[in-house]
Design a protein around this motif. Structure first.
Motif, PDB file in Angstrom:
ATOM      1  N   LEU A 101      -5.828   8.952  -6.361  1.00 62.41           N
ATOM      2  CA  LEU A 101      -6.779   8.638  -5.416  1.00 62.41           C
ATOM      3  C   LEU A 101      -6.455   7.323  -4.793  1.00 62.41           C
ATOM      4  O   LEU A 101      -6.140   6.196  -5.465  1.00 62.41           O
ATOM      5  N   GLY A 102      -6.596   7.116  -3.285  1.00 63.27           N
ATOM      6  CA  GLY A 102      -6.377   5.690  -2.692  1.00 63.27           C
ATOM      7  C   GLY A 102      -5.598   5.930  -1.779  1.00 63.27           C
ATOM      8  O   GLY A 102      -5.633   4.875  -0.888  1.00 63.27           O
ATOM      9  N   ASP A 103      -5.030   6.800  -1.344  1.00 60.59           N
ATOM     10  CA  ASP A 103      -3.873   6.871  -0.410  1.00 60.59           C
ATOM     11  C   ASP A 103      -4.512   7.099   0.988  1.00 60.59           C
ATOM     12  O   ASP A 103      -3.979   6.782   1.975  1.00 60.59           O
ATOM     13  N   TYR A 104      -5.704   7.882   0.826  1.00 59.69           N
ATOM     14  CA  TYR A 104      -6.441   8.347   2.322  1.00 59.69           C
ATOM     15  C   TYR A 104      -7.763   7.530   2.371  1.00 59.69           C
ATOM     16  O   TYR A 104      -8.588   7.897   3.302  1.00 59.69           O
ATOM     17  N   GLU A 105      -7.936   6.594   1.533  1.00 62.43           N
ATOM     18  CA  GLU A 105      -9.324   6.027   1.572  1.00 62.43           C
ATOM     19  C   GLU A 105      -9.317   4.496   2.217  1.00 62.43           C
ATOM     20  O   GLU A 105     -10.118   3.862   2.332  1.00 62.43           O
ATOM     21  N   PHE A 106      -8.188   4.236   2.990  1.00 63.77           N
ATOM     22  CA  PHE A 106      -8.099   2.963   3.642  1.00 63.77           C
ATOM     23  C   PHE A 106      -8.714   3.448   5.099  1.00 63.77           C
ATOM     24  O   PHE A 106      -8.032   4.082   5.835  1.00 63.77           O
ATOM     25  N   VAL A 107      -9.834   2.732   5.312  1.00 64.40           N
ATOM     26  CA  VAL A 107     -10.664   2.986   6.658  1.00 64.40           C
ATOM     27  C   VAL A 107     -11.212   1.774   6.982  1.00 64.40           C
ATOM     28  O   VAL A 107     -12.386   1.330   7.158  1.00 64.40           O
ATOM     29  N   PRO A 108     -10.427   1.098   7.996  1.00 64.97           N
ATOM     30  CA  PRO A 108     -11.027  -0.177   8.597  1.00 64.97           C
ATOM     31  C   PRO A 108     -12.147   0.420   9.670  1.00 64.97           C
ATOM     32  O   PRO A 108     -12.070   1.224  10.496  1.00 64.97           O
TER      33      PRO A 108
END
Length: 506
Positions: free
Chosen positions: A492-499
């Motif tokens: 997990l972590g590739d799609y949780e970057f949400v400015p």
């Protein structure tokens, strides 16, 4: 929770208690009997509450009776109303002394000491986009580097693309633009990144060159930038980007873990999918771990401004100065205006899942959420994605939406994330790994592949807030040293970057 008592009372002044399991009508609770079925985690009135009277839990206001509530009634959304808070704020009236651990006796972890003195807990190469238009290029560059390509570089944790859906169609100044630039700078300079490649389109509002100039970033062997229009197309950009990352890998692989003091840890304090037990088990335990970290000279960063609404007066009492306290109140006022002008309400949170888990109003949720901050003095209050400079317990402005909130905390320098959950969460993050703490044993058993710590045994008396907090703190040190958290092991972590996208989309 079969070994737990039937209910939990948090303070003698409360007029509700919380059921630890489903209780049938007629069940004796203190001096009253339940008048209906009470779901697990839900509240029971222990005395009559007239219409308009305050409902109290944690010795604090959590709402008002929207109708007459009889002793033994189920207290929830059907008979509870929310009102905006009107608090009397005090500054520094609840400052507790922190017994600092002497520097020569502080705990250590095995971290990556960078040239600028910062310390990482992971060793990634980041591909950061300036705009949605370069997202495909960044993903394809990062996707090229799978296990086979990275086998020769055992000290590199991976190549990660940080892509987002904004960067253009926005004002070139103001809150939204500045927040996005802080996020990009924070990820470009994050200690968990050995190398960074920034990829843009070329004509977007969020220009990479402006970022370099504003923040004094210099290109070098481990920091490169490129624009699709300048390179002459998508295919060539991907090919050139792959070659640039290939050149970084041998240099990044030279990084090795060395002993570093716990004072170098900065932990993002998060919660999501909360339930009634969040504020009773996992959040207080994480708060105790935060206090232990503060005593070591480390930093805990609480966020999610809408989710401290109704508890902010407790935090201002812990502010080390009026200036720090006023900054926090300023954030609350901004959010009140922000929700009002968008025709929303500060009580649009709790979510349906939170309510099913027993949380009725944002005031109740906030009182539990604020417990993640422990009892140490509040030393600093920061804008979204602003670099956190103070040590100890701090606060960062952010939405309550977990991915956006954690993105800001990581940009601010957090090299670990600790995330409590009652309903269950599949959240994870990069480059800072996420540790997840379950609030109750039933969910922990059901989602054991996702949960690192079970705080549900606090209810049964098998653990205390203090013992569980120390367990969480010790896990900080192990994960910071390279032990994989469960969300990290699952990728997990590739799609949780949400400015956080603030302002008009134009």
């Amino acid at each position: 929770m079969t070994n737990a008592p039937l209910f939990v009372r948090l303070d003698p002044s409360d007029n509700v208690v919380t059921a630890t399991r489903a209780l049938e009508a007629g069940t004796a609770v203190e001096t009253v009997a339940t008048t209906t079925l009470i779901p697990s985690g839900h509240k029971i009135a222990t005395a009559p509450i007239p219409k308009g009277a305050a409902i109290r839990k944690y010795a604090q206001l959590i709402g008002y009776a929207s109708e007459d509530i009889a002793a033994g009634d189920h207290v929830h959304t059907q008979n509870t109303e929310f009102r905006n808070t009107d608090m009397d704020y005090e500054f520094g009236t609840d400052l507790r002394h922190v017994e600092m651990v002497p520097e020569d006796k502080r705990d250590t972890f095995m971290g990556y000491r960078r040239e600028n003195g910062s310390v990482g807990t992971r060793n990634y190469i980041a591909v950061v986009t300036s705009v949605n238009c370069s997202a495909t290029a960044a993903r394809r560059i990062a996707d090229h580097f799978g296990p086979e390509e990275l086998a020769a570089y055992p000290n590199v944790d991976g190549v990660v693309a940080f892509v987002h859906g904004t960067g253009c169609g926005m004002a070139g100044s103001g809150d939204g633009f500045e927040a996005l630039q802080r996020v990009m700078w924070g990820y470009a300079r994050h200690p968990n990144h050995a190398g960074v490649l920034m990829v843009g389109l070329g004509c977007e509002m969020n220009q990479i060159d402006w970022l370099l100039e504003a923040y004094g970033l210099k290109q070098g062997p481990l920091f490169h930038t490129m624009n699709i229009q300048g390179v002459a197309g998508l295919r060539k950009t991907i090919e050139m980007g792959i070659e640039k990352v290939k050149a970084m890998l041998p240099i990044a692989n030279q990084a090795v873990r060395t002993p570093c003091p716990a004072s170098e840890l900065m932990v993002a304090l998060q919660c999501g999918g909360s339930d009634a037990w969040s504020g009773i088990t996992a959040n207080p335990a994480l708060g105790y771990a935060c206090d232990l970290l503060a005593a070591q000279g480390g930093t805990g960063v609480l966020a999610e401004t809408p989710e401290i609404y109704g508890a902010e007066h407790l935090l201002t009492r812990r502010a080390v100065s009026p200036l720090v306290g006023e900054r926090l109140i300023g954030l609350i006022r901004w959010w009140e205006d922000y929700t009002a002008r968008n025709k929303g309400s500060m009580d649009n949170n709790p979510s349906p899942g939170n309510k099913k888990g027993g949380l009725t109003t944002i005031l109740e949720k906030s009182l539990g959420a604020a417990a993640k901050g422990g009892t140490s003095p509040l030393t600093g209050v920061y804008k979204y994605a602003e670099p956190v400079r103070a040590k100890g317990f701090t606060f960062m402005d952010s939405p309550g939406y977990d991915p956006a909130s954690v993105t800001g905390q990581i940009a601010g320098g957090c090299n670990l994330v600790c995330f409590t959950t009652g309903r269950g969460s599949a959240f994870g993050s990069k480059p800072a790994p996420t540790i997840k703490v379950a609030t109750n044993s039933e969910m922990y058993g059901r989602m054991i592949e996702d949960m690192d710590v079970n705080a549900g045994d606090i209810l049964t008396g098998e653990a205390t807030v203090e013992s569980k907090g120390r367990e969480i703190y010790e896990l900080f040190l192990r994960v910071a040293s390279g032990e994989m958290s469960k969300s990290e092991a699952q990728g997990l972590g590739d799609y949780e970057f949400v400015p956080w996208q603030i302002g008009a989309v134009m």
